[in-house]
Design a protein around this motif. Structure first.
Motif, PDB file in Angstrom:
ATOM      1  N   SER A 155       0.836  -1.194   0.000  1.00 63.62           N
ATOM      2  CA  SER A 155       0.000   0.000   0.000  1.00 63.62           C
ATOM      3  C   SER A 155       0.877   1.253   0.000  1.00 63.62           C
ATOM      4  O   SER A 155       2.083   1.199   0.251  1.00 63.62           O
ATOM      5  CB  SER A 155      -0.930   0.012   1.216  1.00 63.62           C
ATOM      6  N   ASP A 156       0.248   2.378  -0.254  1.00 61.98           N
ATOM      7  CA  ASP A 156       1.001   3.636  -0.315  1.00 61.98           C
ATOM      8  C   ASP A 156       1.494   4.087   1.052  1.00 61.98           C
ATOM      9  O   ASP A 156       2.363   4.963   1.140  1.00 61.98           O
ATOM     10  CB  ASP A 156       0.130   4.727  -0.950  1.00 61.98           C
ATOM     11  N   ILE A 157       0.945   3.503   2.132  1.00 62.25           N
ATOM     12  CA  ILE A 157       1.484   3.804   3.462  1.00 62.25           C
ATOM     13  C   ILE A 157       2.202   2.587   4.042  1.00 62.25           C
ATOM     14  O   ILE A 157       2.384   2.467   5.250  1.00 62.25           O
ATOM     15  CB  ILE A 157       0.395   4.330   4.418  1.00 62.25           C
ATOM     16  N   LYS A 158       2.599   1.676   3.124  1.00 61.75           N
ATOM     17  CA  LYS A 158       3.506   0.579   3.437  1.00 61.75           C
ATOM     18  C   LYS A 158       2.868  -0.553   4.246  1.00 61.75           C
ATOM     19  O   LYS A 158       3.550  -1.268   4.962  1.00 61.75           O
ATOM     20  CB  LYS A 158       4.769   1.075   4.139  1.00 61.75           C
ATOM     21  N   PHE A 185       4.102 -10.362   6.596  1.00 62.52           N
ATOM     22  CA  PHE A 185       3.276  -9.159   6.468  1.00 62.52           C
ATOM     23  C   PHE A 185       3.893  -8.049   7.313  1.00 62.52           C
ATOM     24  O   PHE A 185       4.649  -8.300   8.254  1.00 62.52           O
ATOM     25  CB  PHE A 185       1.827  -9.423   6.918  1.00 62.52           C
ATOM     26  N   PHE A 186       3.577  -6.807   6.941  1.00 59.69           N
ATOM     27  CA  PHE A 186       4.042  -5.634   7.672  1.00 59.69           C
ATOM     28  C   PHE A 186       2.900  -4.632   7.757  1.00 59.69           C
ATOM     29  O   PHE A 186       2.062  -4.544   6.856  1.00 59.69           O
ATOM     30  CB  PHE A 186       5.244  -4.981   6.977  1.00 59.69           C
ATOM     31  N   TRP A 187       2.880  -3.898   8.830  1.00 62.78           N
ATOM     32  CA  TRP A 187       1.875  -2.852   9.035  1.00 62.78           C
ATOM     33  C   TRP A 187       2.567  -1.490   8.955  1.00 62.78           C
ATOM     34  O   TRP A 187       3.437  -1.170   9.753  1.00 62.78           O
ATOM     35  CB  TRP A 187       1.193  -3.026  10.398  1.00 62.78           C
ATOM     36  N   GLN A 229      10.560  -6.343  16.022  1.00 63.07           N
ATOM     37  CA  GLN A 229      11.824  -6.803  16.594  1.00 63.07           C
ATOM     38  C   GLN A 229      12.050  -8.278  16.298  1.00 63.07           C
ATOM     39  O   GLN A 229      13.172  -8.708  16.044  1.00 63.07           O
ATOM     40  CB  GLN A 229      11.841  -6.553  18.108  1.00 63.07           C
ATOM     41  N   LYS A 230      10.981  -9.034  16.312  1.00 73.49           N
ATOM     42  CA  LYS A 230      11.052 -10.453  15.983  1.00 73.49           C
ATOM     43  C   LYS A 230      10.222 -10.698  14.739  1.00 73.49           C
ATOM     44  O   LYS A 230       9.067 -10.293  14.647  1.00 73.49           O
ATOM     45  CB  LYS A 230      10.518 -11.313  17.133  1.00 73.49           C
ATOM     46  N   THR A 231      10.827 -11.332  13.732  1.00 73.46           N
ATOM     47  CA  THR A 231      10.119 -11.530  12.468  1.00 73.46           C
ATOM     48  C   THR A 231       8.821 -12.318  12.650  1.00 73.46           C
ATOM     49  O   THR A 231       8.730 -13.201  13.504  1.00 73.46           O
ATOM     50  CB  THR A 231      11.010 -12.262  11.445  1.00 73.46           C
ATOM     51  N   VAL A 232       7.827 -11.952  11.866  1.00 68.00           N
ATOM     52  CA  VAL A 232       6.571 -12.702  11.847  1.00 68.00           C
ATOM     53  C   VAL A 232       6.469 -13.535  10.569  1.00 68.00           C
ATOM     54  O   VAL A 232       5.418 -14.066  10.256  1.00 68.00           O
ATOM     55  CB  VAL A 232       5.357 -11.762  11.973  1.00 68.00           C
ATOM     56  N   GLY A 233       7.582 -13.634   9.845  1.00 73.32           N
ATOM     57  CA  GLY A 233       7.610 -14.470   8.658  1.00 73.32           C
ATOM     58  C   GLY A 233       7.579 -15.943   8.997  1.00 73.32           C
ATOM     59  O   GLY A 233       8.078 -16.365  10.045  1.00 73.32           O
TER      60      GLY A 233
END
Length: 365
Positions: free
Chosen positions: A159-162, A181-183, A189-193
Motif C-alpha cells: 500500500s502507499d502507506i507501506k 506481512f508488515f503494518w 523486533q522479531k520476524t513474523v515471517g
C-alpha cells in the motif's frame, strides 16, 4: 521484505521524474506545497510523485496524492506486453490503458506466453506494479521462482502507506516459500515471517501462490491449500490499535539482488549468501530470471462498489492509527506534472475502514 532498489538506481529514477525537491518526507516531516507529493522513495515532488506509491500521510495534505485506481476482477495473462507500460514514469494514472507498469529492470515475453523478470549484475533487478489497487480480495500469482543464492523472487501487495503482504522465495531454497506481512512499514523486533516447505521444485514447476486478504482474516495458500492464517484480532494490541494490513495496495512482482555487498549481513544470510555472477546459468543466459504465467484478482468490494466507481481516496480524518479510505468517482488520471485534485465537491459514496521490453525468444536457461 519488499523489493529493494540500489541508491544509484533510485537517484536515476528520481532524476527522470518531472519535478523533484531535495526534501525527504515521512509522517512527521510533510512535503511543502511547492512539491506536495511524497513518493514511495520518500522524496517530495510533483507529477509522477503523485501517482502509484505516493504516501498521503507524508504528503502536503491527504489530497495531494492522486486517487488510486479502484479494484477490478481480472485474470491477467502475458501472451504479449501490450498491457504493460515498460517505463512507470510515463504512466498518467489511466488504469484502463495498462494493467502493469515496470518500475525498474527488464522483462521478456516468451513465445509460450510467460513473462520473464530479469536480473543482471547491472540492472538491480526487475519490479512490476499493478496499475489498479486492491482493497481486500483474493490475489493468485502462478509463477516459477529463481534458484540462485542471493536472488529473491517475490509476489507481494504494497500500500502507499507501506501495509505489505508477502510471498517470497529467497536464494536456492526451491522446495519452500515464505509468508510475511508488515503494518505501515514497521519492522518488528522479531520476524513474523513463516516458511512453508514440501513443495516440488519451484524453479522447474509452476505453483499457484495466493494471498486471500479479507477485512478480518488473512490467508496464504499454495496450490489452493491453506498454509497460514492470520486474524485481525491476533495483531490488535492492548492500546486498541490493529496492526493489520488494511489500506488499498498494488500487486507487485519482482526479482531482486539481496545477496550483494551493499545489503546488510542479515539480508545476505536470509537470501542464501552473496550472488555468484559466475554461475553457469548466468553465464549461459546473461541473466537470472523468474517466470510469471498469470495473476488473478477477485476484489472483495466489487459487489458493494457502484458501477462507476473509479478510485480510492484517503479520507479527511485519516491518520497512521486509523486510516480511512473512501470509494469515489474521482479521476485517477494526472493531466500533466503537478496536476493535483481537491477532495471538495467529489462524489464520495462509501467510507471503508481502513526498462526495456526484450524481444521474443530471448535465451532462458
Amino acid at each position: 521484505m519488499s523489493f529493494k532498489l540500489s541508491i544509484p538506481l533510485v537517484l536515476s529514477l528520481l532524476a527522470s521524474f518531472s519535478a523533484v525537491s531535495a526534501q525527504q518526507c515521512n509522517a512527521t516531516s510533510l512535503c511543502p506545497s511547492s512539491a506536495p507529493c511524497c513518493s514511495e522513495f520518500g522524496f517530495c515532488g510533483t507529477g509522477d510523485f503523485c501517482l502509484g506509491g505516493c504516501n498521503p500521510l507524508a504528503s502536503n495534505t491527504l489530497t495531494s496524492c492522486m486517487p488510486e485506481p479502484v479494484c477490478q476482477n481480472a485474470n491477467l495473462t502475458f501472451s504479449d506486453t501490450s498491457r504493460i507500460l515498460s517505463n512507470a514514469t510515463y504512466f498518467d494514472g489511466n488504469a484502463t490503458k495498462y494493467d502493469w507498469v515496470v518500475n525498474s529492470g527488464t522483462i521478456i515475453n516468451s513465445t509460450s506466453g510467460e513473462l520473464a523478470m530479469i536480473l543482471t549484475e547491472d540492472n538491480g533487478g526487475t519490479r512490476l506494479s499493478s496499475t489498479r489497487y486492491v482493497h481486500y480480495g483474493q490475489i493468485t500469482a502462478r509463477l516459477k521462482t529463481g534458484r540462485w543464492g542471493g536472488v529473491v523472487t517475490a509476489f507481494i501487495t504494497m500500500s502507499d502507506i507501506k501495509d505489505e503482504i508477502d510471498w517470497e522465495f529467497p536464494g536456492d531454497q526451491t522446495t519452500e516459500g515464505q509468508s510475511n506481512f508488515f503494518w505501515q512499514g514497521v519492522v518488528p523486533q522479531k520476524t513474523v515471517g513463516e516458511t512453508h516447505g514440501n513443495l516440488s521444485d519451484t524453479f522447474s514447476n509452476y505453483h499457484d501462490y495466493t494471498i486471500d486478504w479479507q477485512q478480518d482474516t488473512l490467508t496464504w495458500l499454495i496450490d489452493g491449500q491453506t498454509v497460514r492464517t492470520l486474524k485481525r484480532s491476533d495483531v490488535t494490541g492492548d492500546d486498541g490499535v490493529s496492526r493489520y494490513p488494511s489500506t488499498p495496495s498494488r500487486v507487485q512482482l519482482s526479482i531482486w539482488p539481496a545477496g550483494i555487498n551493499s545489503s546488510g549481513q542479515g539480508t545476505i544470510d536470509w537470501a542464501g549468501g552473496l550472488i555468484n555472477w559466475d554461475d553457469p546459468d548466468y553465464k549461459a543466459a546473461g541473466h537470472f530470471y523468474a517466470l510469471v504465467e498469470s495473476v488473478s484478482v477477485t476484489c472483495a468490494d466489487s459487489k458493494s462498489n457502484p458501477s462507476d466507481a473509479q478510485s480510492y481516496v484517503y479520507g479527511k480524518n485519516a491518520s497512521a492509527f486509523s486510516p480511512q479510505v473512501t470509494v469515489t468517482n474521482e479521476t485517477t488520471v494526472n493531466n500533466g506534472a503537478g496536476s493535483l485534485r481537491a477532495l471538495a465537491g467529489a462524489n464520495v459514496w462509501t467510507a471503508i475502514g481502513a526498462s526495456a521490453v526484450m524481444a521474443l525468444g530471448a535465451l532462458l536457461v
